[in-house]
Scaffold this active site. Structure first.
Site: not given
Length: 368
Positions: A96, A196, A231
């Protein structure tokens, strides 16, 4: 691990004395730690170096300060019942991290270098890993553009920083109380909600603050049309319908959570075992199938149970959702629901080595 498959004997440092481990929340409580740093200059990564936790040099013209060219990860290390200190699924974090770096035109970090950095910071801070079952050591890798580049362009230099902090539970109480947000959106299709990066979280601060003043634990974001769940501020969403469908929003504009992926694998594994003839393996959960796709607001509000997942949060049952101003109907859920309780136990049994690590999720930084 050695080629013969046998682990070498390792002496894992004990937790340090005099720490109120039971009093830990999810916060930054000590600077008495060691951080790991590495620089990327002239197209190459330099060596990893361990240094006392402290300030880092940043020029006012650095791209992290001017243009937000920065990414990060969240990883945890913990003690198992066998006395080992392990990291949970760091290879997935490495993947990620690489995806995020490429999106922001930052230098890719080789997986072996990323894992070496995580291993080093855990070994250097091993005494800050709480006793088994009393918390974890949270690991925060950062990659920042630090070159003095005034124009709107990728940085000429980068700094990798990895620090650690002992933490306890992210949410307090038996479950989360969530307020749906209609006036603000965390991300949009074609944006960067799936990585992120440093800019994705500050926009949540105001909505979180206002929700917490009203007695909620967190906010729950919707898509840009306010029709489907996306989310929470820093957690993925799951719900179980009355007919046994475990649903979670599809990837795209949301973060591909590693705990989310773990829960999907465990749930599908349960269904596969039941279909293979293991009667009662799903208990009283009513789990029948799993879906990654759109989760409408009405589906979430009529679900038999719901929960959040995240590296920081773990698995957190949702006990209440308030839709906000668009409708007066709120929903309450069992906390925990039978499925959240079962999946949480399965995950913790693997993490603590009470059950075999059949997925290969535990990584030993002392004996990689």
């Amino acid at each position: 691990m050695p080629e013969n498959g046998k682990r070498k004997h390792v002496e894992y440092p004990a937790p340090r004395q005099g720490v109120d481990w039971g009093g830990l929340g999810f916060g930054f409580t000590t600077r008495d730690t060691v951080m790991v740093v590495a620089k990327h200059e002239k197209g190459e990564w330099g060596p990893l170096k361990a240094e006392p936790y402290g300030k880092i040099p940043l020029e006012p013209a650095s791209t992290i300060l001017n243009y937000g060219q920065g990414i990060f990860e969240g990883v945890k290390a913990h003690r198992t019942r066998k006395g080992r200190i392990v990291i949970f699924r760091p290879q997935a974090n490495a993947q990620r991290f690489d995806t995020s770096a490429r999106q922001f035109l930052m230098p890719a970090m080789p997986e072996d270098l990323f894992l070496a950095g995580l291993s080093m910071v855990v070994r250097e801070n091993a005494s800050w890993v709480p006793p088994c079952g009393e918390g974890e050591l949270y690991l925060r890798p950062l990659l920042m553009g630090v070159g003095p580049d005034l124009g709107v362009q990728p940085s000429s230099e980068y700094l990798f920083v990895l620090y650690a902090a002992p933490v306890g539970k992210y949410f307090k109480g038996p479950g989360a109380r969530l307020k749906m947000i209609h006036e603000q959106h965390r991300a949009a299709p074609g944006g960067v909600g799936h990585i992120k990066c440093v800019g994705n979280y500050a926009p949540c601060f105001e909505a979180q603050r206002d929700a917490k003043k009203e007695g909620f634990s967190d906010v729950l974001y919707l898509d840009t049309r306010c029709e489907y769940i996306e989310e929470a501020a820093a957690s993925n969403f799951f719900c179980l319908t009355a007919d046994g469908l475990l649903s979670t929003p599809e990837l795209g504009s949301i973060l591909p959570g590693i705990t989310r992926d773990s829960i999907l694998k465990l749930a599908r594994h349960l269904i596969k075992r039941e279909k293979a003839g293991e009667v009662g393996i799903t208990g009283n959960t009513n789990l029948r199938s799993v879906k990654e796709g759109q989760v409408s607001v009405s589906t979430a509000l009529s679900a038999s149970e719901a929960f959040l997942t995240g590296t920081g949060a773990g698995i957190v049952p949702i006990m209440h959702i308030q839709p906000g101003t668009r409708t007066s109907r709120s929903s309450d859920y069992p906390s925990p629901g039978p499925l959240a309780e079962l999946l949480s136990k399965m995950l913790n049994d693997i993490r603590l080595e009470d059950a075999p690590d059949s997925f290969g999720w535990l990584y030993d930084p002392f004996d990689p």
